[in-house]
Design an enzyme around this catalytic site. Structure first.
Site, PDB file in Angstrom:
ATOM      1  N   GLU A  51      47.009  55.175  64.055  1.00 52.67           N
ATOM      2  CA  GLU A  51      46.116  55.366  62.896  1.00 52.67           C
ATOM      3  C   GLU A  51      45.581  54.047  62.344  1.00 52.67           C
ATOM      4  O   GLU A  51      44.610  54.058  61.588  1.00 52.67           O
ATOM      5  CB  GLU A  51      46.838  56.167  61.795  1.00 52.67           C
ATOM      6  CG  GLU A  51      47.962  55.442  61.029  1.00 52.67           C
ATOM      7  CD  GLU A  51      49.306  55.439  61.754  1.00 52.67           C
ATOM      8  OE1 GLU A  51      49.364  55.801  62.945  1.00 52.67           O
ATOM      9  OE2 GLU A  51      50.314  55.065  61.101  1.00 52.67           O
ATOM     10  N   CYS A  94      55.961  56.471  63.356  1.00 55.74           N
ATOM     11  CA  CYS A  94      56.903  55.500  62.797  1.00 55.74           C
ATOM     12  C   CYS A  94      57.868  56.140  61.785  1.00 55.74           C
ATOM     13  O   CYS A  94      58.781  56.835  62.193  1.00 55.74           O
ATOM     14  CB  CYS A  94      56.150  54.303  62.235  1.00 55.74           C
ATOM     15  SG  CYS A  94      57.183  52.829  62.168  1.00 55.74           S
ATOM     16  N   HIS A 111      51.691  52.975  65.615  1.00 56.31           N
ATOM     17  CA  HIS A 111      50.720  53.450  64.616  1.00 56.31           C
ATOM     18  C   HIS A 111      49.291  53.505  65.169  1.00 56.31           C
ATOM     19  O   HIS A 111      48.491  52.610  64.871  1.00 56.31           O
ATOM     20  CB  HIS A 111      50.671  52.466  63.443  1.00 56.31           C
ATOM     21  CG  HIS A 111      51.914  52.373  62.635  1.00 56.31           C
ATOM     22  ND1 HIS A 111      52.175  53.186  61.560  1.00 56.31           N
ATOM     23  CD2 HIS A 111      52.965  51.531  62.719  1.00 56.31           C
ATOM     24  CE1 HIS A 111      53.325  52.853  61.020  1.00 56.31           C
ATOM     25  NE2 HIS A 111      53.826  51.854  61.705  1.00 56.31           N
TER      26      HIS A 111
HETATM   27  N1  GLN Z   1      61.275  51.040  59.036  1.00 56.64           N
HETATM   28  C1  GLN Z   1      60.605  52.131  58.399  1.00 56.64           C
HETATM   29  C2  GLN Z   1      61.565  53.280  58.094  1.00 56.64           C
HETATM   30  O1  GLN Z   1      62.706  53.210  58.385  1.00 56.64           O
HETATM   31  C3  GLN Z   1      59.445  52.638  59.230  1.00 56.64           C
HETATM   32  C4  GLN Z   1      58.358  51.600  59.303  1.00 56.64           C
HETATM   33  C5  GLN Z   1      56.986  52.160  59.482  1.00 56.64           C
HETATM   34  O2  GLN Z   1      56.697  53.343  59.279  1.00 56.64           O
HETATM   35  N2  GLN Z   1      56.070  51.269  59.800  1.00 56.64           N
HETATM   36  O3  GLN Z   1      61.159  54.256  57.551  1.00 56.64           O
END
Ligand code: GLN
Length: 200
Positions: free
Chosen positions: A181, A81, A179
């Site tokens: 994790e 992410c 994710h």
């Molecule tokens: N929207 C977040 C970003 O731009 C990422 C979100 C996440 O890691 N769950 O960093």
């Protein structure tokens, strides 16, 4: 397989969950927040969280260029992410002045799945992982708009009939929009450790 030692960048975000996932795979993981800790690790994980905050903190902790150099030197890295965004060579919807470590030749769109669907779950087929599906948890997740040469798309998710890449690999670098994790399924971490870090 020998015991691997993996640093999880611990400045902001869900680094504890990544540490637990690596440990559940039977390997060693620790919270990394100093550049000296980059030596002697077999791999690095960039957690989910807020990519702008992690990048800023990496600068204040004098970790930004050491991590970039380690990536350039071939250190295996997995980013989920926000971690995916940090591995991207280009961001769409970047905050002003937002920088990334880079490493994967791809254009990533931040918060791509839209506000009204800030979070969702989806079953995913992941190239290289048997017994599908992988349950993907997406939290204000990015998707990959386009990839450059040498980037393998490992998984996609369809929205409005269009497939978007949500897992990619370039050499020893792996990134997912979702994710693993925060689930009890350790197969993506195992893939990173067994297919990338141990064979690279
Ligand atoms: N929207 C977040 C970003 O731009 C990422 C979100 C996440 O890691 N769950 O960093």
């Amino acid at each position: 397989m020998s015991l691997k030692r993996i640093g999880v960048l611990a400045l902001q975000g869900d680094f504890r969950e990544h540490i637990a996932s690596v440990q559940a795979c039977g390997h060693e993981a620790f919270a990394l927040n100093r550049s000296s800790e980059l030596s002697g690790i077999d791999g690095l994980i960039l957690p989910g969280g807020e990519s702008t905050t992690i990048a800023k903190l990496a600068k204040s902790f004098d970790l930004f260029s050491p991590i970039q150099s380690a990536i350039a030197a071939g250190l295996p890295v997995y980013g989920s992410c926000a971690g995916m965004i940090l591995l991207a060579s280009e961001i769409e919807g970047a905050a002003i002045g937002q920088e990334t470590f880079g490493g994967i030749s791809m254009r990533v769109r931040r918060n791509a799945f839209g506000r009204q669907v800030d979070s969702f779950e989806s079953d995913i087929e992941f190239k290289g992982i048997s017994n599908p599906p992988i349950r993907g948890l997406f939290i204000r997740a990015p998707w990959v708009e386009s990839v450059g040469e040498g980037v393998d798309v490992l998984a996609t998710v369809a929205t409005d009939g269009v497939e978007h890449a949500v897992a990619v690999r370039q050499g020893s670098l792996l990134a997912t929009s979702f994710h693993p994790e925060i689930t009890s399924d350790t197969r993506v971490h195992r893939y990173f450790i067994e297919e990338i870090l141990s064979k690279g």
